[in-house]
Write an enzyme that holds these catalytic residues in place. Structure first.
Site, PDB file in Angstrom:
ATOM      1  N   ASP A 111       0.442  -3.470  12.133  1.00 15.58           N
ATOM      2  CA  ASP A 111       0.919  -3.811  10.786  1.00 15.58           C
ATOM      3  C   ASP A 111       1.327  -5.277  10.773  1.00 15.58           C
ATOM      4  O   ASP A 111       2.325  -5.666  11.378  1.00 15.58           O
ATOM      5  CB  ASP A 111       2.117  -2.906  10.437  1.00 15.58           C
ATOM      6  CG  ASP A 111       2.539  -3.102   8.998  1.00 15.58           C
ATOM      7  OD1 ASP A 111       2.773  -4.265   8.592  1.00 15.58           O
ATOM      8  OD2 ASP A 111       2.627  -2.107   8.259  1.00 15.58           O
ATOM      9  N   ARG A 119       0.848  -1.192   0.000  1.00 17.27           N
ATOM     10  CA  ARG A 119       0.000   0.000   0.000  1.00 17.27           C
ATOM     11  C   ARG A 119       0.878   1.234   0.000  1.00 17.27           C
ATOM     12  O   ARG A 119       1.775   1.361   0.840  1.00 17.27           O
ATOM     13  CB  ARG A 119      -0.860   0.047   1.279  1.00 17.27           C
ATOM     14  CG  ARG A 119      -1.944  -0.947   1.308  1.00 17.27           C
ATOM     15  CD  ARG A 119      -3.046  -0.572   2.268  1.00 17.27           C
ATOM     16  NE  ARG A 119      -2.627  -0.039   3.567  1.00 17.27           N
ATOM     17  CZ  ARG A 119      -3.482   0.327   4.497  1.00 17.27           C
ATOM     18  NH1 ARG A 119      -4.784   0.231   4.284  1.00 17.27           N
ATOM     19  NH2 ARG A 119      -3.061   0.787   5.653  1.00 17.27           N
ATOM     20  N   ASP A 169       4.905  -6.211   9.406  1.00 14.98           N
ATOM     21  CA  ASP A 169       5.977  -5.849  10.343  1.00 14.98           C
ATOM     22  C   ASP A 169       5.996  -6.784  11.546  1.00 14.98           C
ATOM     23  O   ASP A 169       7.065  -7.150  12.042  1.00 14.98           O
ATOM     24  CB  ASP A 169       5.799  -4.402  10.817  1.00 14.98           C
ATOM     25  CG  ASP A 169       6.240  -3.398   9.753  1.00 14.98           C
ATOM     26  OD1 ASP A 169       6.976  -3.796   8.829  1.00 14.98           O
ATOM     27  OD2 ASP A 169       5.832  -2.230   9.851  1.00 14.98           O
ATOM     28  N   THR A 175      -1.468   7.449  -0.297  1.00 15.33           N
ATOM     29  CA  THR A 175      -2.772   7.271  -0.964  1.00 15.33           C
ATOM     30  C   THR A 175      -3.528   6.055  -0.419  1.00 15.33           C
ATOM     31  O   THR A 175      -4.736   5.939  -0.632  1.00 15.33           O
ATOM     32  CB  THR A 175      -2.590   7.053  -2.479  1.00 15.33           C
ATOM     33  OG1 THR A 175      -1.857   5.835  -2.657  1.00 15.33           O
ATOM     34  CG2 THR A 175      -1.833   8.201  -3.108  1.00 15.33           C
TER      35      THR A 175
HETATM   36  C1  PRP Z   1      -1.068  -4.810   4.292  1.00 14.53           C
HETATM   37  C2  PRP Z   1      -1.867  -6.100   4.413  1.00 14.53           C
HETATM   38  C3  PRP Z   1      -2.692  -6.088   3.161  1.00 14.53           C
HETATM   39  C4  PRP Z   1      -2.989  -4.624   2.983  1.00 14.53           C
HETATM   40  C5  PRP Z   1      -4.383  -4.376   3.490  1.00 14.53           C
HETATM   41  O1  PRP Z   1      -0.010  -4.959   3.457  1.00 14.53           O
HETATM   42  O2  PRP Z   1      -1.061  -7.230   4.540  1.00 14.53           O
HETATM   43  O3  PRP Z   1      -2.035  -6.603   2.018  1.00 14.53           O
HETATM   44  O4  PRP Z   1      -2.046  -3.906   3.775  1.00 14.53           O
HETATM   45  O5  PRP Z   1      -4.746  -3.068   3.228  1.00 14.53           O
HETATM   46  P1  PRP Z   1      -5.884  -2.683   2.193  1.00 14.53           P
HETATM   47  O6  PRP Z   1      -7.025  -3.610   2.421  1.00 14.53           O
HETATM   48  O7  PRP Z   1      -6.184  -1.259   2.566  1.00 14.53           O
HETATM   49  O8  PRP Z   1      -5.309  -2.792   0.797  1.00 14.53           O
HETATM   50  P2  PRP Z   1       1.112  -3.825   3.248  1.00 14.53           P
HETATM   51  O9  PRP Z   1       0.754  -2.965   2.103  1.00 14.53           O
HETATM   52  O10 PRP Z   1       1.366  -3.150   4.559  1.00 14.53           O
HETATM   53  O11 PRP Z   1       2.365  -4.659   2.770  1.00 14.53           O
HETATM   54  P3  PRP Z   1       3.237  -5.757   3.574  1.00 14.53           P
HETATM   55  O12 PRP Z   1       2.369  -6.988   3.745  1.00 14.53           O
HETATM   56  O13 PRP Z   1       4.372  -5.994   2.636  1.00 14.53           O
HETATM   57  O14 PRP Z   1       3.650  -5.177   4.888  1.00 14.53           O
HETATM   58  N1  URA Z   2      -2.330  -3.355   6.883  1.00 15.51           N
HETATM   59  C1  URA Z   2      -2.022  -3.878   8.084  1.00 15.51           C
HETATM   60  O1  URA Z   2      -1.038  -4.627   8.217  1.00 15.51           O
HETATM   61  N2  URA Z   2      -2.792  -3.550   9.126  1.00 15.51           N
HETATM   62  C2  URA Z   2      -3.862  -2.757   9.024  1.00 15.51           C
HETATM   63  O2  URA Z   2      -4.544  -2.510  10.025  1.00 15.51           O
HETATM   64  C3  URA Z   2      -4.167  -2.224   7.754  1.00 15.51           C
HETATM   65  C4  URA Z   2      -3.393  -2.550   6.700  1.00 15.51           C
END
Ligand code: PRP
Ligand code: URA
Length: 209
Positions: free
Chosen positions: A200, A104, A203, A108
């Site tokens: 997160d 994400r 993380d 945005t």
């Molecule tokens: C997080 C999560 C989803 C997304 C959810 O990933 O694992 O993929 O955000 O958010 P959304 O429903 O608003 O799209 P992130 O983009 O943080 O990437 P990561 O898993 O690499 O940390």
């Molecule tokens: N991605 C995450 O990992 N946690 C949230 O709460 C939203 C997006």
């Protein structure tokens, strides 16, 4: 209309509450996510077809049941979806695994694609897309679109925690995809994080913050 399945088994709720605690470290967080994924896998695969097979036990011949038909694929949305793969593979060891890389944009909150590698015969398989967090639903919805563009017709979405906004988006854009969750949380905050949520997920799984 897609169905929303909230799997509120006591063992899943117990493990999820430990995951949510801020003091839970990466090792426990990963182990609990794997355990919950295996347990949720029972429900996600509840309706896959069986066929009758003739076998012989040490005592006699009998007709047993075995999984038939379309094979499964698990497709995690990177990174956090990876944390749900091992549990599902314990349940279905022959499933193939594809990967969709999405992150994400922090301003945005819109998803950005950076990777896609899928089994060659993905369109013939029942696909389980995994991602612990369904927040705005942008990432899940884009991943589902990518799979459909490659011919997939039988897709389920397995997440851990969902926000009402994300559920509504996936249901509106992918009415043919059933959603499986362990919890529907309250709302999204100003950073599009799920509240109360668990922070997160990527993380916390990989210890990157
Ligand atoms: C997080 C999560 C989803 C997304 C959810 O990933 O694992 O993929 O955000 O958010 P959304 O429903 O608003 O799209 P992130 O983009 O943080 O990437 P990561 O898993 O690499 O940390
Ligand atoms: N991605 C995450 O990992 N946690 C949230 O709460 C939203 C997006």
């Amino acid at each position: 209309m897609s169905q929303l399945h909230v799997i509120d088994h006591p063992m899943i709720q117990h493990k999820l509450t430990i995951m949510r605690k801020k003091e839970t470290g990466s090792k426990d967080f990963r182990e609990l996510l794997k355990e919950i994924s295996l347990l949720m896998g029972y429900e996600v695969t509840r309706d896959i077809p069986l066929e009758s097979v003739e076998i012989e036990t040490p005592l006699c011949k009998m007709t047993g049941k075995m999984v038939s038909g379309r094979k499964l694929a698990v497709v995690p949305i990177l990174r956090a979806g990876m944390g749900m793969v091992e549990g599902l593979l314990e349940l279905v060891p022959v499933a193939r695994v594809g990967h969709i890389g999405l992150y994400r944009n922090e301003e945005t909150h819109l998803p950005v694609v950076y990777y896609c590698k899928l089994p060659e015969d993905i369109q013939k398989r029942t696909v389980i897309v995994t991602d612990p967090m369904l927040a705005t639903g942008g990432s899940a919805s884009d991943a589902l679109t990518m799979l459909k563009e490659r011919g997939c017709k039988h897709i389920r979405l397995m997440c851990l925690v969902g926000a009402p906004e994300g559920i509504a988006k996936v249901q509106a854009e992918h009415p043919d995809v059933d959603i499986y969750l362990a919890s529907v949380d309250d709302h999204l905050n100003e950073n599009a994080y799920i509240v109360p949520g668990l922070g997160d997920a990527g993380d916390r799984i990989f210890g990157t913050k």
